[in-house]
Scaffold this motif. Sequence first.
Motif, PDB file in Angstrom:
ATOM      1  N   VAL A 174       0.759  -1.391  -0.301  1.00 34.04           N
ATOM      2  CA  VAL A 174       0.416  -0.216  -0.121  1.00 34.04           C
ATOM      3  C   VAL A 174       0.802   0.840  -0.232  1.00 34.04           C
ATOM      4  N   GLU A 175       0.378   2.480  -1.017  1.00 34.07           N
ATOM      5  CA  GLU A 175       1.899   3.027  -0.852  1.00 34.07           C
ATOM      6  C   GLU A 175       1.082   4.357   0.250  1.00 34.07           C
ATOM      7  N   PRO A 176       2.108   4.570   1.243  1.00 33.38           N
ATOM      8  CA  PRO A 176       2.530   5.350   2.358  1.00 33.38           C
ATOM      9  C   PRO A 176       1.459   6.301   2.525  1.00 33.38           C
ATOM     10  N   ASP A 177       1.016   7.117   2.970  1.00 35.39           N
ATOM     11  CA  ASP A 177       0.941   8.255   3.581  1.00 35.39           C
ATOM     12  C   ASP A 177       1.545   9.218   3.906  1.00 35.39           C
ATOM     13  N   ALA A 178       2.664  10.179   3.037  1.00 34.79           N
ATOM     14  CA  ALA A 178       3.339  10.944   3.396  1.00 34.79           C
ATOM     15  C   ALA A 178       2.733  12.113   3.916  1.00 34.79           C
ATOM     16  N   SER A 179       1.652  13.074   3.291  1.00 38.26           N
ATOM     17  CA  SER A 179       1.277  13.908   4.186  1.00 38.26           C
ATOM     18  C   SER A 179       0.944  14.390   5.940  1.00 38.26           C
ATOM     19  N   SER A 180       1.110  12.737   6.673  1.00 41.06           N
ATOM     20  CA  SER A 180       0.883  13.643   7.948  1.00 41.06           C
ATOM     21  C   SER A 180       1.886  14.371   8.922  1.00 41.06           C
ATOM     22  N   PRO A 181       1.478  15.532   9.941  1.00 42.38           N
ATOM     23  CA  PRO A 181       2.656  15.997   9.975  1.00 42.38           C
ATOM     24  C   PRO A 181       4.087  15.618  10.669  1.00 42.38           C
ATOM     25  N   GLU A 182       3.460  13.597  11.228  1.00 44.76           N
ATOM     26  CA  GLU A 182       4.811  12.969  11.316  1.00 44.76           C
ATOM     27  C   GLU A 182       4.708  11.517  10.457  1.00 44.76           C
ATOM     28  N   VAL A 205       3.323  23.982   0.243  1.00 47.20           N
ATOM     29  CA  VAL A 205       3.286  24.088   1.336  1.00 47.20           C
ATOM     30  C   VAL A 205       1.999  24.419   0.970  1.00 47.20           C
ATOM     31  N   GLU A 206       0.964  25.254  -0.233  1.00 48.93           N
ATOM     32  CA  GLU A 206      -0.408  24.677  -0.646  1.00 48.93           C
ATOM     33  C   GLU A 206      -0.681  23.198  -0.415  1.00 48.93           C
ATOM     34  N   THR A 207      -0.160  22.350  -1.169  1.00 50.95           N
ATOM     35  CA  THR A 207      -0.592  21.286  -1.419  1.00 50.95           C
ATOM     36  C   THR A 207      -0.866  19.998  -0.672  1.00 50.95           C
ATOM     37  N   ARG A 208       0.550  20.208   0.767  1.00 48.25           N
ATOM     38  CA  ARG A 208       0.482  19.489   1.755  1.00 48.25           C
ATOM     39  C   ARG A 208      -0.266  20.109   2.706  1.00 48.25           C
ATOM     40  N   ASP A 209      -0.434  21.759   2.394  1.00 46.30           N
ATOM     41  CA  ASP A 209      -2.040  22.415   3.194  1.00 46.30           C
ATOM     42  C   ASP A 209      -2.972  21.314   3.079  1.00 46.30           C
ATOM     43  N   ARG A 210      -3.467  21.112   2.385  1.00 49.78           N
ATOM     44  CA  ARG A 210      -4.511  20.716   2.206  1.00 49.78           C
ATOM     45  C   ARG A 210      -5.372  19.284   1.820  1.00 49.78           C
ATOM     46  N   CYS A 211      -3.384  18.293   2.411  1.00 53.33           N
ATOM     47  CA  CYS A 211      -4.193  16.889   2.584  1.00 53.33           C
ATOM     48  C   CYS A 211      -4.812  16.569   3.837  1.00 53.33           C
ATOM     49  N   LEU A 213       9.085   8.290   4.536  1.00 49.31           N
ATOM     50  CA  LEU A 213       9.440   9.658   3.891  1.00 49.31           C
ATOM     51  C   LEU A 213       8.895   9.578   2.029  1.00 49.31           C
ATOM     52  N   PRO A 214       8.946   9.442   1.150  1.00 49.13           N
ATOM     53  CA  PRO A 214       9.119   9.594  -0.072  1.00 49.13           C
ATOM     54  C   PRO A 214      10.184  10.010  -0.404  1.00 49.13           C
ATOM     55  N   ALA A 215      11.591   9.539  -1.200  1.00 44.99           N
ATOM     56  CA  ALA A 215      12.277  10.622  -2.110  1.00 44.99           C
ATOM     57  C   ALA A 215      12.316  11.472  -2.373  1.00 44.99           C
ATOM     58  N   ASP A 216      11.090  11.626  -2.803  1.00 44.89           N
ATOM     59  CA  ASP A 216      11.687  13.376  -3.573  1.00 44.89           C
ATOM     60  C   ASP A 216      10.801  13.811  -2.302  1.00 44.89           C
ATOM     61  N   MET A 217      11.008  13.729  -1.501  1.00 47.27           N
ATOM     62  CA  MET A 217      10.617  14.633  -0.121  1.00 47.27           C
ATOM     63  C   MET A 217      12.538  15.055   0.430  1.00 47.27           C
ATOM     64  N   LEU A 218      13.411  14.342   0.442  1.00 48.79           N
ATOM     65  CA  LEU A 218      14.635  14.327   0.617  1.00 48.79           C
ATOM     66  C   LEU A 218      15.429  14.941  -0.232  1.00 48.79           C
ATOM     67  N   GLU A 219      16.372  15.040   0.032  1.00 49.25           N
ATOM     68  CA  GLU A 219      17.887  15.782  -0.352  1.00 49.25           C
ATOM     69  C   GLU A 219      19.144  15.089   0.406  1.00 49.25           C
ATOM     70  N   THR A 220      20.093  15.407  -0.651  1.00 55.38           N
ATOM     71  CA  THR A 220      21.568  15.052  -0.111  1.00 55.38           C
ATOM     72  C   THR A 220      22.282  15.980   0.114  1.00 55.38           C
ATOM     73  N   ALA A 221      22.677  16.377   1.776  1.00 54.71           N
ATOM     74  CA  ALA A 221      24.004  17.365   2.588  1.00 54.71           C
ATOM     75  C   ALA A 221      23.866  17.881   2.036  1.00 54.71           C
ATOM     76  N   ASP A 222      24.181  18.224   0.243  1.00 56.26           N
ATOM     77  CA  ASP A 222      24.674  19.472  -0.362  1.00 56.26           C
ATOM     78  C   ASP A 222      23.598  19.904  -1.064  1.00 56.26           C
ATOM     79  N   ALA A 223      22.339  19.378  -0.908  1.00 59.38           N
ATOM     80  CA  ALA A 223      21.138  19.822  -1.767  1.00 59.38           C
ATOM     81  C   ALA A 223      20.962  19.107  -2.612  1.00 59.38           C
TER      82      ALA A 223
END
Length: 127
Positions: free
Chosen positions: A4-12, A121-127, A16-26
């Motif tokens: 099942v695809e995890p819900d990543a929209s909750s505050p905690e 931010v707008e997208t996350r607020d709607r979730c 964590l989806p890979a597209d929400m992450l980055e390396t230390a050098d951005a």
Amino acid sequence: MLTVEPDASSPEPHYLPADMLETADAAAVTEDLIATAAHQWLVYVDVEENGQLVDTLTGELGAPDHVDWDTKANTESQPVEGMRHADSVEYRDPWTPLYFLPADQLAESGLRMRPLAEGDVETRDRC
């Protein structure tokens, strides 16, 4: 492997989806980076039913508006000039891997949450 695809929209979120992450050098998290630490990642495979039109012989992608659909199931008919015969293509289900890092492994992964863009931010607020 996730079923099942995890819900990543909750505050905690737990994952964590890979597209929400980055390396230390951005830098973006790529499949190559994920492969170097594959033991830390989970994958969910998103399947889009009938999402791609492909040539039945070559597997090349095609466009529905380049197919003469009036030729379907009629091998004798000729497609309109510049169009393909409908029997030369078929719809297939593309599979797209979506990678998730368990949230409790974020610190040891060496990755960080990427800053949210204004639209995020707008997208996350709607979730």
